[in-house]
Design an enzyme around this catalytic site. Structure first.
Site, PDB file in Angstrom:
ATOM      1  N   HIS A   1      28.786  33.528  27.690  1.00 23.45           N
ATOM      2  CA  HIS A   1      29.723  33.231  28.810  1.00 23.45           C
ATOM      3  C   HIS A   1      29.719  33.880  30.160  1.00 23.45           C
ATOM      4  O   HIS A   1      30.986  34.615  30.347  1.00 23.45           O
ATOM      5  CB  HIS A   1      31.274  32.729  28.483  1.00 23.45           C
ATOM      6  CG  HIS A   1      32.088  31.895  29.428  1.00 23.45           C
ATOM      7  ND1 HIS A   1      31.865  30.935  30.195  1.00 23.45           N
ATOM      8  CD2 HIS A   1      33.168  32.025  29.868  1.00 23.45           C
ATOM      9  CE1 HIS A   1      32.830  30.471  30.883  1.00 23.45           C
ATOM     10  NE2 HIS A   1      33.385  31.181  30.865  1.00 23.45           N
TER      11      HIS A   1
ATOM     12  N   ILE B   1      45.864  27.682  32.451  1.00 21.68           N
ATOM     13  CA  ILE B   1      45.453  26.914  31.272  1.00 21.68           C
ATOM     14  C   ILE B   1      46.107  25.954  30.293  1.00 21.68           C
ATOM     15  O   ILE B   1      46.178  25.368  29.926  1.00 21.68           O
ATOM     16  CB  ILE B   1      43.907  27.930  30.981  1.00 21.68           C
ATOM     17  CG1 ILE B   1      42.963  27.593  31.812  1.00 21.68           C
ATOM     18  CG2 ILE B   1      43.307  27.120  30.114  1.00 21.68           C
ATOM     19  CD1 ILE B   1      41.876  29.462  31.357  1.00 21.68           C
TER      20      ILE B   1
ATOM     21  N   ARG C   1      39.625  36.757  36.373  1.00 25.06           N
ATOM     22  CA  ARG C   1      40.067  36.962  37.431  1.00 25.06           C
ATOM     23  C   ARG C   1      40.295  37.165  39.208  1.00 25.06           C
ATOM     24  O   ARG C   1      40.668  35.483  39.137  1.00 25.06           O
ATOM     25  CB  ARG C   1      38.151  36.542  37.946  1.00 25.06           C
ATOM     26  CG  ARG C   1      37.267  37.221  36.628  1.00 25.06           C
ATOM     27  CD  ARG C   1      35.793  36.380  37.110  1.00 25.06           C
ATOM     28  NE  ARG C   1      35.243  35.037  36.761  1.00 25.06           N
ATOM     29  CZ  ARG C   1      34.264  34.699  37.064  1.00 25.06           C
ATOM     30  NH1 ARG C   1      33.626  35.804  37.602  1.00 25.06           N
ATOM     31  NH2 ARG C   1      34.192  34.019  36.428  1.00 25.06           N
TER      32      ARG C   1
ATOM     33  N   GLY D   1      50.076  29.412  31.245  1.00 21.47           N
ATOM     34  CA  GLY D   1      49.763  30.028  32.461  1.00 21.47           C
ATOM     35  C   GLY D   1      48.793  28.901  32.972  1.00 21.47           C
ATOM     36  O   GLY D   1      49.177  27.531  32.695  1.00 21.47           O
TER      37      GLY D   1
ATOM     38  N   ILE E   1      40.386  31.171  24.892  1.00 19.21           N
ATOM     39  CA  ILE E   1      39.662  31.068  26.268  1.00 19.21           C
ATOM     40  C   ILE E   1      38.892  32.545  26.944  1.00 19.21           C
ATOM     41  O   ILE E   1      38.725  32.044  27.666  1.00 19.21           O
ATOM     42  CB  ILE E   1      40.233  29.948  27.084  1.00 19.21           C
ATOM     43  CG1 ILE E   1      40.555  28.231  25.410  1.00 19.21           C
ATOM     44  CG2 ILE E   1      40.092  29.693  28.186  1.00 19.21           C
ATOM     45  CD1 ILE E   1      41.306  27.817  26.087  1.00 19.21           C
ATOM     46  N   THR E   2      40.103  33.244  26.791  1.00 18.93           N
ATOM     47  CA  THR E   2      40.403  34.601  27.364  1.00 18.93           C
ATOM     48  C   THR E   2      38.886  35.204  26.986  1.00 18.93           C
ATOM     49  O   THR E   2      38.276  35.728  26.724  1.00 18.93           O
ATOM     50  CB  THR E   2      41.028  35.457  26.805  1.00 18.93           C
ATOM     51  OG1 THR E   2      42.749  34.940  26.990  1.00 18.93           O
ATOM     52  CG2 THR E   2      41.772  36.976  27.451  1.00 18.93           C
ATOM     53  N   ASN E   3      39.336  35.776  29.085  1.00 20.24           N
ATOM     54  CA  ASN E   3      37.762  36.352  29.630  1.00 20.24           C
ATOM     55  C   ASN E   3      37.628  37.612  28.896  1.00 20.24           C
ATOM     56  O   ASN E   3      38.707  38.385  29.409  1.00 20.24           O
ATOM     57  CB  ASN E   3      37.211  36.106  30.612  1.00 20.24           C
ATOM     58  CG  ASN E   3      36.969  34.649  30.814  1.00 20.24           C
ATOM     59  OD1 ASN E   3      35.709  34.871  29.883  1.00 20.24           O
ATOM     60  ND2 ASN E   3      37.087  33.729  31.314  1.00 20.24           N
TER      61      ASN E   3
HETATM   62  N1  APR Z   1      51.042  37.814  25.591  1.00 24.13           N
HETATM   63  C1  APR Z   1      51.244  36.457  25.671  1.00 24.13           C
HETATM   64  N2  APR Z   1      51.210  35.910  26.897  1.00 24.13           N
HETATM   65  C2  APR Z   1      50.781  37.162  27.660  1.00 24.13           C
HETATM   66  C3  APR Z   1      49.984  37.985  27.503  1.00 24.13           C
HETATM   67  C4  APR Z   1      50.323  38.451  25.985  1.00 24.13           C
HETATM   68  N3  APR Z   1      50.427  40.209  25.514  1.00 24.13           N
HETATM   69  N4  APR Z   1      50.065  38.654  28.651  1.00 24.13           N
HETATM   70  C5  APR Z   1      49.396  38.110  29.650  1.00 24.13           C
HETATM   71  N5  APR Z   1      50.002  36.685  29.949  1.00 24.13           N
HETATM   72  C6  APR Z   1      50.169  35.964  30.467  1.00 24.13           C
HETATM   73  C7  APR Z   1      49.939  35.720  31.304  1.00 24.13           C
HETATM   74  O1  APR Z   1      51.937  35.808  31.431  1.00 24.13           O
HETATM   75  C8  APR Z   1      50.209  34.457  32.058  1.00 24.13           C
HETATM   76  O2  APR Z   1      50.999  33.127  31.813  1.00 24.13           O
HETATM   77  O3  APR Z   1      48.919  34.875  30.483  1.00 24.13           O
HETATM   78  C9  APR Z   1      49.034  33.519  31.103  1.00 24.13           C
HETATM   79  C10 APR Z   1      47.249  33.671  31.775  1.00 24.13           C
HETATM   80  O4  APR Z   1      47.788  32.709  32.335  1.00 24.13           O
HETATM   81  P1  APR Z   1      46.987  32.552  34.036  1.00 24.13           P
HETATM   82  O5  APR Z   1      47.667  33.924  35.121  1.00 24.13           O
HETATM   83  O6  APR Z   1      47.217  31.344  35.134  1.00 24.13           O
HETATM   84  O7  APR Z   1      45.415  33.155  33.759  1.00 24.13           O
HETATM   85  P2  APR Z   1      45.016  31.697  33.655  1.00 24.13           P
HETATM   86  O8  APR Z   1      43.980  30.762  34.971  1.00 24.13           O
HETATM   87  O9  APR Z   1      45.333  30.814  32.134  1.00 24.13           O
HETATM   88  O10 APR Z   1      43.801  32.435  32.485  1.00 24.13           O
HETATM   89  C11 APR Z   1      43.500  32.986  31.431  1.00 24.13           C
HETATM   90  O11 APR Z   1      41.323  32.580  30.540  1.00 24.13           O
HETATM   91  O12 APR Z   1      39.392  31.188  31.561  1.00 24.13           O
HETATM   92  C12 APR Z   1      40.155  32.970  30.856  1.00 24.13           C
HETATM   93  O13 APR Z   1      39.483  34.596  32.743  1.00 24.13           O
HETATM   94  C13 APR Z   1      40.805  33.536  32.278  1.00 24.13           C
HETATM   95  O14 APR Z   1      41.669  35.717  31.262  1.00 24.13           O
HETATM   96  C14 APR Z   1      41.694  34.580  31.931  1.00 24.13           C
HETATM   97  C15 APR Z   1      43.225  33.103  30.167  1.00 24.13           C
END
Ligand code: APR
EC number: 1.1.1.37
Length: 320
Positions: free
Chosen positions: A176, A14, A83, A12, A119-121
């Site tokens: 965090h 990040i 979030r 996504g 990095i996931t929250n």
């Molecule tokens: N396996 C792989 N990818 C997944 C899964 C999974 N089971 N579930 C969701 N995803 C993918 C989504 O399809 C999406 O492309 O994770 C990606 C997350 O990207 P964004 O929604 O753009 O989020 P982002 O801003 O990158 O943040 C990701 O990091 O800082 C933390 O709080 C934030 O938890 C969040 C994470």
């Protein structure tokens, strides 16, 4: 020597930024993984086409198959949901815990020798759960938060004192979340303690408190402004610094969510502390002296992390 391989789980906001930074710095070949079909492949194609302009040699591929992360040297995990305005990081727990289970198994089966940066929250709970689900050694699984929180703190201090950010060394401990502990006593402007600099510049204590508070809520401020999603440029930049420290055996002292077994009176939790990152992953945790007030603040933060772990255990039997 073959190029290093960097796998990004979650492609996504990040994940895409990570891919760009890693390729641009020629850290190695990059694999973008996501459950969304087409999206990682599309980003990989788009980013590959930056190569001729920026002049980097890195193969960037997108995939929906964990087999393609095989042999990765570094895995950076951003899979999950970010979030929305009004949400705390903790509100993401239920959804992202399930994601960590799938990701942990994917890493265990395909890249068990990698250095894994989560990095996931909510970060401190997710990195713990990811370690549990993956079964990797604790020194090879770390959470990215402190580098980002310190960078936020440093940015605000540099603005306040009207100095270059290059000269600011800002120090943040703890989880965090809004209970994180920006530590003024260890923060300096090129060696000059922040409190001394504040006197020189006529900045009073109330103003310093405001900066500390803004740091604590730094992520939320961006979530509120973006309206849809959370910060991604600085989080990605922070994780890249950690990945470089590992790949280059730099032995950098970076604040990160590391597994504690007694230091800071914490046992069995991931909490933000200064850690040495080198070729063995987390090679050590540095325990610094804290004032009573700082110790109390850290304890509040540790208690908040503990509560999240209990919630994780309540949601997934295998974590008990
Ligand atoms: N396996 C792989 N990818 C997944 C899964 C999974 N089971 N579930 C969701 N995803 C993918 C989504 O399809 C999406 O492309 O994770 C990606 C997350 O990207 P964004 O929604 O753009 O989020 P982002 O801003 O990158 O943040 C990701 O990091 O800082 C933390 O709080 C934030 O938890 C969040 C994470």
């Amino acid at each position: 020597m073959a190029r290093k391989k960097i796998a990004l789980i979650g492609s996504g906001m990040i994940g895409g930024t990570l891919a760009h930074l890693a390729a641009k710095a020629e850290m190695g070949d990059v694999v973008l993984f996501d459950i969304a079909e087409g999206m990682p492949q599309g980003k990989a194609l788009d980013l590959s086409q930056c190569g001729p302009i920026e002049g980097f040699d890195a193969k960037i591929t997108g995939t929906n198959d964990y087999a393609d992360i095989a042999g990765a040297d570094v895995v950076i995990v951003t899979a999950g949901v970010p979030r929305k305005p009004g949400m705390s990081r903790d509100d993401l727990l239920g959804i992202n815990l399930k994601v960590m289970k799938a990701v942990g198994e994917g890493i265990k089966n395909n890249a068990p020798d990698a250095f894994v940066i989560c990095i996931t929250n909510p970060l401190d709970a997710m990195v713990w759960a990811l370690r549990e689900f993956s079964g990797l050694p604790h020194n090879k699984v770390v959470g990215m938060a402190g580098v980002l929180d310190s960078a936020r703190f440093a940015t605000f201090l540099a603005w306040e004192f009207d100095t270059s950010v290059k000269d600011v060394n800002a120090f943040v401990l703890g989880g965090h979340g809004d209970t994180m502990v920006p530590v003024l006593s260890y923060s300096t402007i090129n060696g000059i303690p922040v409190k001394d600099m504040a006197k020189i510049k006529g900045v009073d204590e109330a103003r310093l408190d405001e900066i500390v508070d803004r740091t604590r809520k730094g992520g939320g401020e961006i979530v509120g402004l973006l309206g849809n999603g959370s910060a991604y440029y600085a989080p990605a930049t922070s994780a890249i610094a950690m990945a470089k420290a590992y790949l280059g055996d730099q032995k950098r002292v970076l604040p990160c969510a590391a597994y504690l077994e007694g230091k800071y009176d914490v046992d069995g939790l991931y909490v933000g502390v200064p850690a040495v990152i080198g070729a063995d992953g987390i090679e050590g945790v540095i325990e610094i002296d804290l004032s009573d007030e700082e110790k109390n603040n850290l304890q509040v933060s540790v208690d908040a992390v503990k509560e999240l772990l209990e919630a994780c255990k309540g949601l997934d039997e295998s974590l008990k």
